[in-house]
Design a protein around this motif. Structure first.
Motif, PDB file in Angstrom:
ATOM      1  N   LEU A 126      34.614  42.473  46.563  1.00 53.46           N
ATOM      2  CA  LEU A 126      36.333  41.497  47.131  1.00 53.46           C
ATOM      3  C   LEU A 126      36.960  40.578  46.595  1.00 53.46           C
ATOM      4  O   LEU A 126      37.654  39.093  45.926  1.00 53.46           O
ATOM      5  N   ASP A 127      36.175  38.997  47.181  1.00 49.81           N
ATOM      6  CA  ASP A 127      36.050  37.687  46.400  1.00 49.81           C
ATOM      7  C   ASP A 127      35.706  37.227  45.414  1.00 49.81           C
ATOM      8  O   ASP A 127      36.602  35.893  45.514  1.00 49.81           O
ATOM      9  N   ARG A 128      35.469  38.021  44.309  1.00 48.62           N
ATOM     10  CA  ARG A 128      35.369  38.148  42.845  1.00 48.62           C
ATOM     11  C   ARG A 128      37.377  37.889  42.352  1.00 48.62           C
ATOM     12  O   ARG A 128      37.735  37.883  41.668  1.00 48.62           O
ATOM     13  N   LYS A 129      37.675  38.267  43.727  1.00 51.56           N
ATOM     14  CA  LYS A 129      39.215  39.044  43.076  1.00 51.56           C
ATOM     15  C   LYS A 129      39.438  40.019  41.715  1.00 51.56           C
ATOM     16  O   LYS A 129      40.059  39.452  40.778  1.00 51.56           O
ATOM     17  N   PRO A 130      38.595  41.031  41.131  1.00 53.11           N
ATOM     18  CA  PRO A 130      38.713  41.923  40.626  1.00 53.11           C
ATOM     19  C   PRO A 130      39.066  43.076  39.579  1.00 53.11           C
ATOM     20  O   PRO A 130      40.125  43.193  40.881  1.00 53.11           O
ATOM     21  N   GLY A 180      41.296  48.322  28.851  1.00 50.65           N
ATOM     22  CA  GLY A 180      41.674  48.329  27.425  1.00 50.65           C
ATOM     23  C   GLY A 180      40.522  47.567  26.582  1.00 50.65           C
ATOM     24  O   GLY A 180      40.980  47.950  25.024  1.00 50.65           O
ATOM     25  N   ARG A 181      39.535  48.006  27.131  1.00 47.40           N
ATOM     26  CA  ARG A 181      38.933  47.704  25.725  1.00 47.40           C
ATOM     27  C   ARG A 181      37.512  48.670  26.185  1.00 47.40           C
ATOM     28  O   ARG A 181      37.561  48.647  27.182  1.00 47.40           O
ATOM     29  N   ASP A 182      37.262  49.179  24.901  1.00 45.05           N
ATOM     30  CA  ASP A 182      35.730  50.168  24.254  1.00 45.05           C
ATOM     31  C   ASP A 182      34.900  49.646  25.749  1.00 45.05           C
ATOM     32  O   ASP A 182      34.334  48.450  25.363  1.00 45.05           O
ATOM     33  N   ALA A 183      34.385  50.438  26.459  1.00 38.94           N
ATOM     34  CA  ALA A 183      33.028  49.687  27.367  1.00 38.94           C
ATOM     35  C   ALA A 183      31.578  50.611  27.460  1.00 38.94           C
ATOM     36  O   ALA A 183      31.243  50.068  28.456  1.00 38.94           O
ATOM     37  N   GLY A 184      31.730  51.699  26.255  1.00 41.06           N
ATOM     38  CA  GLY A 184      30.686  52.766  26.941  1.00 41.06           C
ATOM     39  C   GLY A 184      29.820  52.383  26.534  1.00 41.06           C
ATOM     40  O   GLY A 184      28.122  52.774  27.735  1.00 41.06           O
ATOM     41  N   ARG A 185      29.418  51.517  25.921  1.00 40.78           N
ATOM     42  CA  ARG A 185      27.912  50.425  25.454  1.00 40.78           C
ATOM     43  C   ARG A 185      27.930  49.266  26.082  1.00 40.78           C
ATOM     44  O   ARG A 185      26.716  48.628  25.282  1.00 40.78           O
ATOM     45  N   LEU A 186      29.182  48.917  27.131  1.00 40.22           N
ATOM     46  CA  LEU A 186      28.979  47.392  27.862  1.00 40.22           C
ATOM     47  C   LEU A 186      27.419  47.835  28.656  1.00 40.22           C
ATOM     48  O   LEU A 186      27.685  48.690  29.282  1.00 40.22           O
ATOM     49  N   SER A 187      27.070  46.868  28.985  1.00 38.49           N
ATOM     50  CA  SER A 187      26.391  45.941  30.344  1.00 38.49           C
ATOM     51  C   SER A 187      26.724  45.617  31.237  1.00 38.49           C
ATOM     52  O   SER A 187      28.059  45.944  31.516  1.00 38.49           O
ATOM     53  N   ILE A 188      26.220  46.482  32.167  1.00 38.56           N
ATOM     54  CA  ILE A 188      26.794  46.062  33.982  1.00 38.56           C
ATOM     55  C   ILE A 188      27.332  45.166  33.938  1.00 38.56           C
ATOM     56  O   ILE A 188      28.406  44.148  34.359  1.00 38.56           O
ATOM     57  N   SER A 189      26.337  43.673  33.389  1.00 45.76           N
ATOM     58  CA  SER A 189      27.144  42.143  32.926  1.00 45.76           C
ATOM     59  C   SER A 189      28.280  42.766  32.475  1.00 45.76           C
ATOM     60  O   SER A 189      29.205  41.035  32.899  1.00 45.76           O
ATOM     61  N   ALA A 190      28.066  42.758  31.235  1.00 45.32           N
ATOM     62  CA  ALA A 190      29.057  42.901  30.443  1.00 45.32           C
ATOM     63  C   ALA A 190      30.911  43.217  30.940  1.00 45.32           C
ATOM     64  O   ALA A 190      31.584  42.968  31.019  1.00 45.32           O
ATOM     65  N   ARG A 191      30.619  44.455  31.685  1.00 44.10           N
ATOM     66  CA  ARG A 191      31.037  44.851  32.501  1.00 44.10           C
ATOM     67  C   ARG A 191      32.219  43.841  33.823  1.00 44.10           C
ATOM     68  O   ARG A 191      33.721  44.114  34.062  1.00 44.10           O
ATOM     69  N   ARG A 192      31.694  43.268  33.792  1.00 43.15           N
ATOM     70  CA  ARG A 192      31.589  42.657  35.469  1.00 43.15           C
ATOM     71  C   ARG A 192      32.358  41.279  34.411  1.00 43.15           C
ATOM     72  O   ARG A 192      33.644  40.898  35.482  1.00 43.15           O
ATOM     73  N   LEU A 193      32.343  40.842  33.486  1.00 41.35           N
ATOM     74  CA  LEU A 193      32.834  39.957  32.659  1.00 41.35           C
ATOM     75  C   LEU A 193      34.229  40.604  32.408  1.00 41.35           C
ATOM     76  O   LEU A 193      34.963  39.249  32.543  1.00 41.35           O
ATOM     77  N   LEU A 194      34.536  41.323  31.849  1.00 41.53           N
ATOM     78  CA  LEU A 194      35.793  42.746  31.616  1.00 41.53           C
ATOM     79  C   LEU A 194      37.074  42.331  32.926  1.00 41.53           C
ATOM     80  O   LEU A 194      37.348  42.655  33.080  1.00 41.53           O
ATOM     81  N   GLY A 195      36.313  41.930  34.666  1.00 43.12           N
ATOM     82  CA  GLY A 195      36.697  41.513  35.493  1.00 43.12           C
ATOM     83  C   GLY A 195      36.417  42.646  36.239  1.00 43.12           C
ATOM     84  O   GLY A 195      37.769  43.293  37.786  1.00 43.12           O
ATOM     85  N   ALA A 196      35.846  43.706  36.473  1.00 41.82           N
ATOM     86  CA  ALA A 196      35.022  44.818  37.059  1.00 41.82           C
ATOM     87  C   ALA A 196      34.425  44.317  38.167  1.00 41.82           C
ATOM     88  O   ALA A 196      33.288  43.687  38.047  1.00 41.82           O
ATOM     89  N   GLY A 197      34.425  45.326  39.275  1.00 42.73           N
ATOM     90  CA  GLY A 197      33.528  44.650  40.324  1.00 42.73           C
ATOM     91  C   GLY A 197      33.520  46.719  40.696  1.00 42.73           C
ATOM     92  O   GLY A 197      33.572  47.322  41.066  1.00 42.73           O
ATOM     93  N   PHE A 198      31.502  46.486  41.062  1.00 51.57           N
ATOM     94  CA  PHE A 198      31.251  48.035  41.453  1.00 51.57           C
ATOM     95  C   PHE A 198      29.997  48.041  43.049  1.00 51.57           C
ATOM     96  O   PHE A 198      29.962  47.053  43.491  1.00 51.57           O
ATOM     97  N   VAL A 199      30.542  49.113  43.793  1.00 51.20           N
ATOM     98  CA  VAL A 199      30.660  48.984  44.689  1.00 51.20           C
ATOM     99  C   VAL A 199      29.238  50.221  44.934  1.00 51.20           C
ATOM    100  O   VAL A 199      30.092  51.350  44.917  1.00 51.20           O
TER     101      VAL A 199
END
Lengths: 524, 363
Positions: A427-431, A324-343
């Motif tokens: 997964l261990d972070r429960k994203p 629900g947050r605009d993320a297009g300008r956010l860094s990968i770390s900021a997106r992770r803080l929003l609860g996202a995980g990437f593989v």
């Protein structure tokens, strides 16, 4: 090409106790194999089972430590690929070695051991490609060709040497279903001529479909030889991993309402001359569902992944939204803080650093999201190695990662085990949002099942999971909805219950070009 | 019969530890051969080159003076090289630091204050960092190759220093010699102990080595440096910026090179001259690699390379050879270090082709 001199039942090529040791480690241990003319022989095995080592010895790239190779019953020493070609062995590699700036004919000329005029090569190549149903223009530049066409160059270039045994390493991993069908016709034609084909593949369905015999390797040893047409996919996979593979429990996911990750009319110009531009990509993944994006490699998958993860930023912040947050300008770390995980797709040098220990690879993607647990000393940001190791141990246990030593270098793990670790790390972070590119690329059947199961479980716990994959079996196994990416455009997502393989194949041929797509489907 | 180089399954920790010593031994052997070829007795020449400088308090002080700049610069370079930023221009940053740090002692020679020396040292670091910022900006913003730009800037700095001491900063009472006035006492970096020659620069070098070691091994910054050095793609995935790392590593190493420069001028030479460095900035590259980019090992490597400078001077005085011999030794050492490091990742095997064909015949 009528030089087929098959000797009926007698083996064309056989090995006896073929062994290759690297130090104390035996990559191949006493392998007995026999391939007859006129058969398609499958070589099956997990990553690290010794398939590549075996094939490299047959093709003269590696020297066997012990054992013998016999060609028509006579012992031979294959000292180099050139010697292999002279003997009558040709190989089509998984990774092409082509010069993009040169034409098809020029590329073929480069691989020949003798100097032959280009015109003659062009004529010969054109003839071969006609005969074997491999449409190819010898004067086209490689840079302009699709992956499937590039593979045809490799096949034609191998056929020019008039080999009696052709080795194919994972040939369909880069092809659309239609292209693969066409390749199978060619292979059957070659078999009809009495040539032998050694076919290496992960795709058990294919092996069952076209192969006459199969040899299964595990830990460098032959663990089974069978007629794949009499086996099931499950029993073949069982031979590869030892013991039956655990079937995936029915996904039975029930999507929630909240959209956790979405893109809105996302357009991104190509970042380099070799990448794809994304055009008007709109997708939304809700809590508790798995959206799978199918497509042939190189159609914008990695570009889409980079935009979702924040490795590529977009001008319009609202084009990418996470939770629900605009993320297009956010860094990968900021997106992770929003609860996202990437593989990411690539394990080595992207999702993990091979020379670092596993525990340090935990830090790679979690130093920002778990800073309270892993860092101490305020602005000095000292690493708390103990708690990082503890996490690594937890991931290893949860995902059943096989490794040697307490905290080994990531590069010492096999592909499947490293992939389990990388997926487990997220997964261990429960994203709440999980974006995975090619989750089981080059991974053995056991690890693939484990990873797919874990993705489904995460979705069941309420996460939005986006899976980009080339593997249609995998997609149908796990997805709630399926979309297809082609040329940087994404089709509308459809429920997997109503999606068919044919329709995916048509969409892969071009989202708008439905005519072209229908043609392909008819041809197959 | 042929030699085969085969990749090891894991890196050999035995050879990781042994390789510098094998390299050192090979350097001594090669040096002995060179001395013999020059018509000198190799044993006495090697003795006066490597051992004699360690036998007196005076020469140990000299060793500290020579190795301080090498260690300081190499510690900075270890951060650069670990993150794959190839700063080859530390020699220029050394000179830039010396020039910037000399502004107060040359232009305001009468100002004395307990704050003067710290200000001079900080200005030296700022000078080196600013000079290193040029190749950093060129790399980060314009994608220019930093090896070329940082190396070329060395010659700019050398010629600028030459012009400065011949022109605007020449000592009016200096009989037209190209040099500045002597630094005042309060602008002079004092010796570590009264009566000794070695100045505090050596202590700074040790402190810098320990602090940098801690940063590289124990903090997130060090982790970032290592990850970006291994793979910029993985670094981006981790949320680290290679662009910011270009700036960080260049400014960090530039500041340490600048500190080395002003320490050398304020502590050892006591004035600016057309040439203030016998190539410390370049030799430090060897020191950094000999110490395998580990700041603590770099201290040892700096002492070894410092010894080659002393040995070169000794060779000139006692056996009548050019001091360029020192450069030859440094070249040997770098060559053998890089060569021996191959053993860490690869093993060399002697394969007898006769035996291999014998096996085939037996089958």
């Amino acid at each position: 090409m009528a030089s087929s001199s098959s000797t009926g039942d007698a083996a064309l090529l056989s090995t006896e106790g073929l062994t290759k040791s690297f130090g104390s480690f035996k990559a191949c241990d006493g392998i007995d194999l026999s391939i007859a003319g006129g058969e398609i022989h499958a070589l099956l095995g997990e990553n690290g089972a010794g398939k590549s080592t075996l094939v490299k010895m047959l093709f003269g790239v590696l020297e066997p430590s012990a054992g013998a190779i016999r060609w028509r019953g006579d012992p031979v020493a294959i000292r180099s690929p050139a010697a292999a070609r002279r003997t009558g062995i040709g190989m089509v590699f998984q990774h092409f070695s082509l010069f993009e700036a040169l034409t098809v004919a020029e590329n073929i000329a480069l691989s020949l051991d003798d100097a032959v005029p280009i015109e003659r090569i062009a004529k010969e190549a054109a003839r071969l490609s006609r005969e074997y149903g491999l449409p190819l223009d010898p004067n086209a530049h490689v840079a302009d060709l699709s992956v499937g066409e590039r593979q045809r160059i490799e096949i034609v270039r191998t056929l020019l040497q008039k080999p009696e045994l052709i080795i194919l390493d994972e040939p369909t991993s880069v092809l659309t279903p239609q292209e693969a069908d066409r390749l199978f016709e060619t292979l059957e034609q070659l078999r009809g001529e009495g040539r032998a084909i050694l076919y290496i593949s992960h795709r058990l369905e294919e092996v069952r479909r076209i192969c006459d015999r199969a040899t299964v390797l595990r830990h460098g040893k032959v663990t089974g030889a069978c007629d794949p047409r009499r086996e099931t996919v499950g029993s073949l996979a069982g031979m590869m991993v030892g013991g039956e593979v655990e079937g995936i429990a029915d996904s039975g996911l029930s999507p929630g309402e909240a959209v956790l990750v979405e893109t809105r009319a996302l357009s991104v110009p190509a970042q380099t001359p070799f990448s794809i531009s994304l055009e008007d990509v709109t997708l939304a993944v809700r809590s508790g569902e798995i959206l799978a994006i199918a497509g042939v490699a190189g159609n914008g998958q990695s570009e889409l992944f980079d935009v979702l993860s924040g490795e590529t930023l977009v001008a319009d912040a609202a084009a990418v939204r996470i939770d629900g947050r605009d993320a297009g300008r956010l860094s990968i770390s900021a997106r992770r803080l929003l609860g996202a995980g990437f593989v990411p797709e690539e394990r080595n040098g992207h999702g993990a650093v091979g020379s670092l220990a596993l525990s340090q690879n935990v830090m790679l993607s979690r130093h920002a999201s778990d800073s309270r647990a892993y860092l101490a000393g305020g602005p000095v940001r000292m690493l708390k190695e103990g708690s990082v190791r503890e996490t690594a141990r937890r991931i290893v246990a949860a995902m059943d990662v096989r490794k040697s030593g307490e905290d080994p270098q990531a590069s010492s793990l096999s592909g499947g085990n490293l992939q389990k670790f990388i997926v487990g790390r997220e997964l261990d972070r429960k994203p709440r949002v999980l974006v995975v590119n090619q989750p089981t690329w080059g991974v053995d059947a056991g690890a693939a099942a484990r990873i797919r199961q874990a993705l489904i479980e995460r979705a069941r716990e309420g996460a939005a999971v986006l899976v980009i994959s080339q593997d249609l079996d995998e997609i149908f196994e796990i997805a709630t909805r399926i979309a297809v990416i082609s040329g940087g455009r994404l089709s509308k997502a459809e429920p997997s219950a109503t999606m068919t393989r044919e329709r995916i194949g048509r969409l892969m041929g071009g989202i708008q070009g439905v005519d072209e797509g229908t043609e392909l489907a008819d041809a197959s | 019969m042929r030699l085969e180089i085969e990749r090891r399954a894991t890196r050999s920790s035995l050879y990781a530890a042994l390789s510098p010593f094998i390299a050192l031994a090979l350097t001594v052997v090669a040096g002995g051969i060179m001395f013999a070829a020059l018509g000198k007795d190799p044993f006495s020449a090697l003795y006066s080159f490597f051992i004699a400088p360690l036998t007196s308090a005076w020469s140990l002080n000299q060793l500290a003076i020579k190795s301080a700049p090498l260690i300081l610069i190499a510690v900075g370079l270890s951060v650069c090289f670990s993150s794959r930023n190839w700063n080859i221009g530390a020699e220029g940053q050394f000179i830039a630091g010396a020039l910037m740090g000399s502004i107060l002692p040359v232009m305001a020679p009468d100002w004395t204050s307990p704050l003067l020396l710290p200000i001079i040292l900080v200005l030296g670091m700022v000078g080196g960092a600013l000079y290193a910022a040029i190749p950093a900006i060129l790399k980060a913003e314009f994608n220019a190759n930093e090896i070329l730009s940082s190396l070329m800037l060395v010659y700019v700095a050398q010629l600028f220093l030459d012009w400065t001491v011949r022109g605007p900063w020449r000592d009016p009472q200096g009989f037209n010699f190209p040099q500045t006035i002597q630094f005042s006492d309060s602008a002079t970096l004092p010796p570590i102990y009264a009566g000794g020659a070695a100045h505090w620069g050596f202590v700074f070098a040790l402190v810098a080595a320990v602090v940098t070691w801690f940063m590289l091994r124990r903090t997130l910054k060090g982790f970032e440096i290592r990850v970006l050095g291994e793979s910029s793609r993985a670094g981006r995935f981790a949320g680290f910026s290679s662009r910011r790392m270009v700036y960080f590593s260049f400014l960090f190493s530039g500041a340490l090179a600048g500190l080395a420069g002003i320490c050398e001028v304020s502590g050892a030479i006591n004035q600016l001259q057309p040439v203030i460095s016998p190539g410390y900035g370049f030799t430090a590259i060897i020191v950094a690699f000999l110490g395998r980019l580990n700041p603590l090992s770099i201290v040892v490597a700096g002492l070894v390379l410092g010894l080659t400078y002393l040995g070169g001077e000794a060779a000139q005085i006692t056996i009548g050879l050019s001091e360029k011999v020192a450069r030859v030794f440094q070249g040997f050492l770098l060559f053998f270090v890089l060569g021996c490091d191959t053993l860490i990742l690869y093993r060399i095997r002697l394969v007898s082709s006769r035996r291999a064909s014998g096996e085939e015949a037996a089958q």
